[in-house]
Design an enzyme around this catalytic site. Structure first.
Site, mmCIF file in Angstrom:
data_model
loop_
_atom_site.group_PDB
_atom_site.id
_atom_site.type_symbol
_atom_site.label_atom_id
_atom_site.label_comp_id
_atom_site.label_asym_id
_atom_site.label_seq_id
_atom_site.Cartn_x
_atom_site.Cartn_y
_atom_site.Cartn_z
ATOM 1 N N CYS A 81 0.830 -1.202 0.000
ATOM 2 C CA CYS A 81 0.000 0.000 0.000
ATOM 3 C C CYS A 81 0.872 1.263 0.000
ATOM 4 C CB CYS A 81 -1.001 -0.036 1.157
ATOM 5 S SG CYS A 81 -2.330 1.186 1.022
ATOM 6 N N HIS A 179 -3.885 -4.868 -0.241
ATOM 7 C CA HIS A 179 -3.518 -5.437 1.066
ATOM 8 C C HIS A 179 -3.594 -6.956 0.992
ATOM 9 C CE1 HIS A 179 -3.349 -1.747 3.476
ATOM 10 N NE2 HIS A 179 -4.244 -1.299 2.625
ATOM 11 N N GLU A 181 -2.807 -9.055 3.161
ATOM 12 C CA GLU A 181 -3.259 -9.587 4.454
ATOM 13 C C GLU A 181 -4.778 -9.503 4.617
ATOM 14 O OE1 GLU A 181 -2.849 -5.191 5.312
ATOM 15 O OE2 GLU A 181 -1.910 -6.649 3.971
#
Length: 197
Positions: A81, A179, A181
């Site tokens: 990001c 992202h 994650e």
């Protein structure tokens, strides 16, 4: 063997670092948060996260001297990001000078699209081992108001009003705008691929 990998997440006060740490733990690895230059240099893999505003994030990097450490790293580095955006030459956000790792300049989305872009979007034109086992058109999770225009370091593309680079690669440096994650199985696969590099 994999347990012995030293994975460091750069801790400079601008990141959702706990969620990245948990995502890595789910893959069976341990990651350490650190802003210590020696510890970062000695890691097998380095993750450079970032959430927030480019100018203040760069100021935090400069205050710790990490702005001079990161571009000299030799092991695989993954910017996530804002981390990826700070690895570029510059950003329109706060007229910020970046780390100059990727030869690209970060732009703000124009007024024709809703800003920030929040939610799931498709990735295409996948290149490099970072995307092994990931299909064209898979969805990833994004939250951002600024983007990297298509450039020669691009290894993945997304469209949101304009086609732009969602992932970059140069030498040992990788960056993803999304992202991983928070991107379900696709993001998990990309993180797994990074840890295998």
């Amino acid at each position: 063997m994999k347990e012995k990998q030293k994975i460091v997440i750069i801790d400079y006060g601008a990141g959702n670092i706990q969620s990245i740490k948990f995502a890595i733990k789910r893959l069976g690895f341990e990651a350490k948060l650190s802003n210590d230059a020696a510890e970062i240099r000695n890691a097998d893999k380095v993750i450079f996260p970032g959430v927030g505003e480019a100018g203040s994030a760069m100021a935090m990097l400069r205050s710790t001297g990490l702005d001079t450490v990161i571009p000299t790293l030799k092991q695989p580095v993954l910017g996530i990001c804002l981390g990826m955006q700070l690895m570029c030459n510059s950003s329109e956000e706060g007229n910020t000078t970046g780390l100059g790792i990727f030869d690209a300049d970060v732009k703000r989305f124009n007024k024709q699209v809703k800003v920030p872009q929040i939610g799931w979007n498709q990735i295409t034109n996948l290149e490099t081992h970072l995307f092994d086992g990931v299909n064209e058109g898979e969805y990833v999770y994004l939250v951002h108001s600024y983007y990297v225009p298509e450039c020669k370091d691009e290894i993945c593309r997304t469209e949101y009003g304009v086609k732009y680079s969602t992932a970059l690669h140069r030498d040992n440096f990788y960056g993803v705008q999304f992202h991983p994650e928070k991107s379900s199985k696709t993001g998990e696969q990309i993180l797994k691929n990074f840890l295998k590099l």
